[in-house]
Scaffold this active site. Structure first.
Site, PDB file in Angstrom:
ATOM      1  N   SER A  73       0.829  -1.206   0.000  1.00 16.33           N
ATOM      2  CA  SER A  73       0.000   0.000   0.000  1.00 16.33           C
ATOM      3  C   SER A  73       0.861   1.252   0.000  1.00 16.33           C
ATOM      4  O   SER A  73       1.965   1.269   0.562  1.00 16.33           O
ATOM      5  CB  SER A  73      -0.895   0.005   1.244  1.00 16.33           C
ATOM      6  N   TYR A  90      -2.440  -0.098  10.017  1.00 12.44           N
ATOM      7  CA  TYR A  90      -2.603  -0.696   8.691  1.00 12.44           C
ATOM      8  C   TYR A  90      -1.312  -0.567   7.894  1.00 12.44           C
ATOM      9  O   TYR A  90      -0.811  -1.539   7.312  1.00 12.44           O
ATOM     10  CB  TYR A  90      -3.754  -0.018   7.957  1.00 12.44           C
TER      11      TYR A  90
END
Length: 336
Positions: free
Chosen positions: A128, A153
């Site tokens: 990501s 995350y």
């Protein structure tokens, strides 16, 4: 012909990737746990598009289930693995950290172990743009250090890259991580801004616009993402012959390990993104301007030169075009 195992097959990117793999003649085994992070009915609807294909097989399975993965690998004998299953969402990670540990850390090592034991030709996994965290120099490059995550995350995604490198180094497992930059398009996730804004505007509701509308994102259209993913899947990672251990490049190594940005390389201010939604809907939105949320990055932008050099591809769908396609899908899907 390849047998590709796709984790997160009922997800947004997963469904589109499965469809493209099937269209080109691959056999696809999709797994997903169909959790309730967002409406499982949307996941079921995505699956319904894949299930009629004779070369698609679906199994409901959680990658955090350690014994289940080796048993699955022994049965389906995948040649390549596309790992898209994860607990997504930056803000959700603040309140539900253990969900990220279970899916993104424990689940990923379970998958690495299965890939090592089989073994497979290539593991491609979703990283990501969030790994860039506190970095402010734009555009983000794979050569940049990613040592300052600002959400759990993001920390789990950086951990995935480190774990993958370890397996590439120890077991010569070819792994490639793809740092996705704000993927959007038809069949997108309900927790993403495009979905929420479109839904609220059509309902005549005020939309919450964080960062006073001045956040910048490298919005990347789903078709571009999938094209890049498949090209990378077809080119297993190799050691970098020019790798210098005295000045190590974070995105490659002496092991068969690579990491690439995959973004649009056209950063867009959030307020301009909203304007594209308004234009596609033909409706002016009522906006509530709010400060930046904890864990949110103020700006992202992808340097995609390494990806272009590796597989000869760079995303390029204009935001106005991609948003219009999403809005058309949204109206048709929810009208039905």
């Amino acid at each position: 012909m390849n047998t590709v195992l796709v984790t997160g097959a009922a997800g947004f990117i997963g469904m589109h990737a499965c469809a493209r793999l099937l269209a080109r003649g691959d056999t696809v085994v999709g797994i997903d746990n169909l959790n309730t992070y967002y409406d499982p009915a949307l996941k079921e609807a995505r699956l319904a598009r894949l299930l009629p294909h004779p070369n698609f097989r679906f199994e409901r399975l959680d990658i955090a289930d350690r014994p289940a993965l080796p048993e699955l690998f022994a049965r389906v004998r995948p040649t390549r693995v596309l790992h898209l299953a994860a607990q997504a969402g930056v803000r959700y990670s603040i309140d539900q950290p253990h969900a990220y540990v279970d899916a993104n850390l424990a689940g990923f090592v379970n998958l690495l172990e299965a890939c090592r034991a089989w073994p497979v030709e290539h593991l491609v996994y979703a990283s990501s743009s969030s790994v860039y965290g506190g970095n402010t120099r734009l555009p983000f490059s794979e050569a940049d250090a990613v040592d300052h995550p600002i959400s759990l995350y993001a920390a789990t995604k950086k951990s995935n890259e480190l774990m993958a490198h370890t397996y590439s180094h120890l077991f010569q497992l070819p792994t490639t991580g793809l740092r996705f930059f704000t993927v959007y398009g038809p069949w997108g996730r309900p927790d993403m801004a495009l979905f929420q804004f479109t839904q609220a505007i059509l309902a005549g509701q005020t939309i919450d616009v964080y960062g006073q509308g001045q956040l910048v994102r490298d919005f990347t259209y789903i078709d571009d993402i999938v094209e890049g993913v498949l090209r990378v899947l077809d080119k297993p990672a190799t050691p970098d012959p020019a790798f210098d251990p005295q000045a190590p490049h974070p995105g490659r190594g002496q092991a068969p390990y690579r990491v690439f940005n995959i973004g649009n390389n056209q950063p867009t201010v959030l307020m301009d993104y909203i304007a594209a939604i308004e234009a596609a809907l033909g409706v002016q939105a009522s906006k509530r301007l709010l400060p930046v949320q904890p864990g949110d990055m103020t700006a992202t932008a992808a340097d995609t030169r390494a990806l272009a050099e590796w597989v000869g591809f760079a995303p390029g769908t204009p935001v106005s075009e991609g948003v219009a396609r999403f809005v058309q899908w949204f109206k048709e899907f929810y009208a039905a």
